[in-house]
Structure formats: C-alpha cells, structure tokens
Design an enzyme around this catalytic site. Structure first.
Site, PDB file in Angstrom:
ATOM      1  N   PHE A 111       0.823  -1.224   0.000  1.00 53.64           N
ATOM      2  CA  PHE A 111       0.000   0.000   0.000  1.00 53.64           C
ATOM      3  C   PHE A 111       0.848   1.262   0.000  1.00 53.64           C
ATOM      4  O   PHE A 111       0.367   2.336  -0.349  1.00 53.64           O
ATOM      5  CB  PHE A 111      -0.951   0.006   1.207  1.00 53.64           C
ATOM      6  CG  PHE A 111      -0.320   0.466   2.493  1.00 53.64           C
ATOM      7  CD1 PHE A 111       0.297  -0.422   3.347  1.00 53.64           C
ATOM      8  CD2 PHE A 111      -0.330   1.808   2.840  1.00 53.64           C
ATOM      9  CE1 PHE A 111       0.889   0.006   4.521  1.00 53.64           C
ATOM     10  CE2 PHE A 111       0.260   2.249   4.017  1.00 53.64           C
ATOM     11  CZ  PHE A 111       0.878   1.345   4.860  1.00 53.64           C
ATOM     12  N   LYS A 112       2.120   1.131   0.382  1.00 50.99           N
ATOM     13  CA  LYS A 112       3.003   2.306   0.412  1.00 50.99           C
ATOM     14  C   LYS A 112       3.054   3.004  -0.951  1.00 50.99           C
ATOM     15  O   LYS A 112       3.319   4.200  -1.021  1.00 50.99           O
ATOM     16  CB  LYS A 112       4.421   1.898   0.820  1.00 50.99           C
ATOM     17  CG  LYS A 112       4.540   1.153   2.142  1.00 50.99           C
ATOM     18  CD  LYS A 112       4.497   2.070   3.326  1.00 50.99           C
ATOM     19  CE  LYS A 112       4.965   1.460   4.642  1.00 50.99           C
ATOM     20  NZ  LYS A 112       4.433   0.166   5.055  1.00 50.99           N
ATOM     21  N   ASP A 113       2.835   2.256  -2.024  1.00 52.67           N
ATOM     22  CA  ASP A 113       2.879   2.860  -3.360  1.00 52.67           C
ATOM     23  C   ASP A 113       1.836   3.968  -3.523  1.00 52.67           C
ATOM     24  O   ASP A 113       2.059   4.909  -4.290  1.00 52.67           O
ATOM     25  CB  ASP A 113       2.625   1.798  -4.439  1.00 52.67           C
ATOM     26  CG  ASP A 113       3.810   0.839  -4.596  1.00 52.67           C
ATOM     27  OD1 ASP A 113       4.957   1.288  -4.477  1.00 52.67           O
ATOM     28  OD2 ASP A 113       3.569  -0.356  -4.845  1.00 52.67           O
ATOM     29  N   MET A 116       3.633   6.929  -1.984  1.00 52.68           N
ATOM     30  CA  MET A 116       4.971   7.218  -2.486  1.00 52.68           C
ATOM     31  C   MET A 116       4.953   7.616  -3.955  1.00 52.68           C
ATOM     32  O   MET A 116       5.680   8.529  -4.364  1.00 52.68           O
ATOM     33  CB  MET A 116       5.851   5.996  -2.267  1.00 52.68           C
ATOM     34  CG  MET A 116       7.265   6.343  -1.998  1.00 52.68           C
ATOM     35  SD  MET A 116       7.497   7.343  -0.520  1.00 52.68           S
ATOM     36  CE  MET A 116       7.649   6.081   0.715  1.00 52.68           C
TER      37      MET A 116
END
Ligand SMILES: *Cc1c(COP(=O)(O)O)cnc(C)c1O
Length: 463
Positions: A111-113, A116
């Site tokens: 989910f960091k995408d 980011m």
C-alpha cells in the site's frame, strides 16, 4: 491551508514546505491547522468516481495553491497510471459483512505505493519549478524503502538513500531496493533493527548542519503528504459500500500508525466511520497502549509480518496531539519521557478520547498463519501475513451490522515463504516483475552509526 508542529515550537508552513521538510525542526510532526470537512452531499457525489477523481476531491483542500487544478490532476494521473488494476484499490468480499481492500496493486506490491508514487510526482513538480536539489533519506522495515526507490529512481533533482535493517527484510523487499540501477538510488543495509534505522534518520533531521548541507528531505510516514494520500482510499472504499448513507468500520494492520491515522483523518473529514481497529502482530505496543494507557517499549521481536515489527510508532504522536487537545508542550513532554525512560503513561482524559475512536487487537504468529490457511480454504483469497493479522483481528470484533473493511496492505508474493508454509500455496510475482530474482543487486552494508552514515551520504550524493 497551513501546517503546525505537534510540539508547537516549529515554524508554521505551507503544504509544499511541510512536504519538503518532513520532520519539524522541534522534532515534531506537521499536521494541518484545521481539518476540512466534506458535507454528506459532497461525499455522496463521489459515488462511482474513479480513484483519481476521488483523490483530487479529497486532497485538493489540503494543498492550497501549491499547484493549479490542472497540474494537480496531471500529478495524480501520473502517480497511479503504473498500477496493475484499473480500480487501483479494488475490494473483494471475505464473509457476509467483511470486505478486503486490496492495496497491493502498485509497482512494489504494497500500500506504500499509493502515497509514495504521489509524493514522487509532487516532489518532481515542485523541484523542477524551484531548481533545487534534495537528498531523500528514509528508514524502512521493507516496504517504504522499495516504494520510495521505485518512486524516485532516475528523477533528476533527487538522491534517495534508504536505510533498512540488514537481514530483516524479505528477499523480494530487499531485491526491490537493491536492483534498480539508477545512480541516484542508494540502498544501505544497517547493522541494527528498524527502530535503529528510524532513529538514525531522526538524528540526521535533528543535526541541522548536516540537514541543511545536503538538503535533507523525508518521505517516511512522518511526511504529511503520505498520510494525506492514504486518506483517499478510505473514502473510495466506504463510498463503494454505500457511504455516506451507511456507516463502515475499518481494520488496519498497523506499525507506524500512518495508515490508520489516515483513516482517522477521513473520519474527522466527515466520513461516517464507526470503528477504526488497530491490528498489531506480537509487537503489540499500540494494542497495549490503547488498552492500558501505558506506552512502554520492550524491544522488537522479529515476526512473519516484518513491516509491522515496530515499537516506536512515529505517527501515534499525531493522534496524541489531538487527544491532548493540540497541546504541543504536553506532547513534547511525553516524547522526552519516551526518549529518557522508554515509555510514558497516557493521561486518563486523552486515553478516553483515543478509545472513543480506536479499538485494537493483536494476532500471534500462530494465529496469523492459521488465518492465512483458513482464509484460503474458505474464500480462496491468499493473504500476506500483514493482511492476515488484520483479518484475524477484524474477525474478533463484536458482531455488528456495520460492514467491516480490512486493509490488505501487501501482495502475498512479497512474503512467499510464510504464505507457502501457512497454506501450501505458491505466491507468484505478477508477470510485470517476474524477473526480479534474476537482476543484479547493489547494496552497501553499514554500521548503526550516525557519523558513518552521514559521511557516506556526503560522499555518494550528486554534487
Ligand atoms: C508499512 C506496512 C504496514 C504498517 O503501516 P503503518 O502505516 O506503518 O502503520 C503494514 N503492512 C505492510 C505490508 C506495510 O508495508
């Protein structure tokens, strides 16, 4: 929109300044001075909107005049075009009233995408306008680092240095950080754990001479722009299930408290959220703090959900700031106590405020494995260990007519060994990254030592 520090002593900044600054100069975290709210009609109008259009509507009030509407729409479009699913954040159903929000279709499968990729585009737009150069330094328990490297690789005004705990990230996570060949990417394997990496990054931000000399910028979840990007999928998924006409609850696998804090912001903005459930693995400081009021560190035990192996949850400071009625002095005092004594006691009043918003639960290693197995057998859904922690804790919540949305934070292919052991299934990488295991790696091992790390950054960054 202006941004203030949770410790009350740093300059008030604009969105763009807060994004570029990361950690405030008083050691605090930036938060918006006020939280904008959406009316029921405005939320209802999001029904059927694309992820990108939802993102624009939710984030627009926070960015002020940093970008024109046209620029901001183009930034959002570029951020999400590389995702492997047209819905960006699709939902699947696990049980009659339990849904799984798949947040792992981005380029690094976590989910960091979501945050980011957006930050990469925001930085590029801002730096190409100002002509400045920055050095991005981040600590990672695995997924932030790969997402940051993917978002910043090859960008012209940026060097990116990622500190990860040597030997404590999965092979896929490590390879996603060590295989990009661009000169502006630097993966550092630190002899220490994630909290060491995070502490060294904070040290660098508090070392003003170094910070100014290299133009330090931060993209850890202390960066407000990251929290903001994550608010979007709370709205997107809740609206898909009938909000604002229907309440929903969320369960969030939690480490640094960034993702669930975004859910809290969504609620403050007017999204009808009943419960926000913090799900931890055996490193359960947040679960203990939310039940007893004692925020007490006791070391990290490595788990099969390594991205949640955290004791010092940076973003919890933002929740404390609100729970203490935005009293920066009180927050600074708690953080001093944490540094000096390894813990603090949350006041009765603040604990009550926190408990009104957040429920919590913990899943042991055995329970996590058993949940991967049962979920596969009962629904066919192969969960990564982090998502399984969430599903387990969600299943333990008291029965309710309110739909529960559990956030699936990573793709099972990032943790194939644990998945195979738990349910006997291989978890192959999507075809677009199937050659990851064949690419050459480039990494620097380094001691958990501030001056050694700073010296390396001075030497390696482009001048
Ligand atoms: C980062 C991460 C988490 C924890 O998210 P926080 O925002 O730190 O609470 C959970 N699961 C996965 C897969 C992650 O990468």
């Amino acid at each position: 929109m202006r941004y203030v520090s949770t410790r009350g002593e740093a300059p008030v900044l604009s969105f763009e300044e807060a994004m570029m600054t990361g950690l405030a100069r008083d050691g605090g975290l930036y938060v918006p001075e006020t939280i904008p709210t959406l009316s029921k009609d405005e939320i209802a109008a999001l029904a059927g909107a694309s992820y990108e259009d939802t993102a624009f509507a939710i984030m627009k009030p926070y960015i002020g005049d940093a970008f024109t509407d046209e620029e901001f729409k183009a930034i959002i479009a570029r951020a999400y075009e590389g995702f492997g699913h047209a819905a960006r954040a699709p939902m699947v159903q696990l049980a009659p009233n339990h849904f799984l929000l798949e947040l792992f279709h981005g380029p690094t499968l976590a989910f960091k995408d979501f945050a980011m990729q957006l930050i990469g585009q925001l930085f590029q737009a801002s730096l190409s306008r100002s002509g400045k150069r920055v050095t991005i330094v981040g600590a990672t328990s695995g997924d932030t680092g790969s997402a940051a490297i993917e978002a910043f690789r090859g960008l012209s005004n940026v060097d990116v240095f990622i500190l990860f705990p040597h030997g404590r990230v999965s092979e896929v996570q490590r390879r996603q950080m060590t295989t990009p060949s661009e000169d502006n990417v630097h993966a550092l394997a630190v002899h220490g754990d994630f909290d060491d990496c995070q502490a060294r990054v904070k040290d660098m931000f508090n070392h003003f001479e170094f910070r100014d000399a290299v133009g330090l910028a931060g993209v850890n979840s202390i960066n407000w722009a990251r929290v903001l990007a994550q608010v979007v999928y709370y709205f997107y998924s809740a609206v898909a299930l009938g909000a604002p006409g229907r309440e929903v609850s969320f369960t969030v696998p939690t480490g640094n408290f960034g993702d669930i804090f975004a859910g809290y912001i969504a609620k403050r903005m007017g999204l009808p959220v009943d419960k926000l459930v913090v799900a931890t693995n055996q490193n359960d400081i947040l679960h203990r703090a939310l039940t007893s009021g004692g925020y007490v560190t006791d070391g990290v035990t490595p788990s099969i959900s390594p991205s949640m192996d955290i004791q010092v949850s940076s973003n919890f400071e933002r929740a404390l700031f609100d729970a203490y009625d935005r009293d920066g002095k009180a927050v600074a005092q708690l953080m001093d106590e944490l540094k000096a004594k390894g813990g603090f006691q949350i006041s009765q009043g603040a604990l009550q405020v926190l408990q009104e918003t957040f429920a919590s639960g913990r899943a042991s290693e055995e329970e996590t494995m058993a949940t991967i197995k049962s979920s596969f057998e009962v629904t066919g859904e192969v969960l990564c260990p982090h998502s399984a922690v969430g599903v387990k804790v969600a299943e333990e919540q008291p029965a309710s007519a309110t739909p529960m949305i559990t956030l699936a934070t990573a793709h099972p292919a990032k943790f194939p060994a644990a998945v195979k052991e738990a349910c006997g299934q291989d978890a192959p990488l999507p075809a677009r990254m199937a050659d990851l295991y064949d690419r050459d790696e480039r990494v620097t091992e380094i001691a958990n030592d501030l001056s050694a790390i700073e010296a390396l950054i001075h030497e390696r960054r482009a001048h």
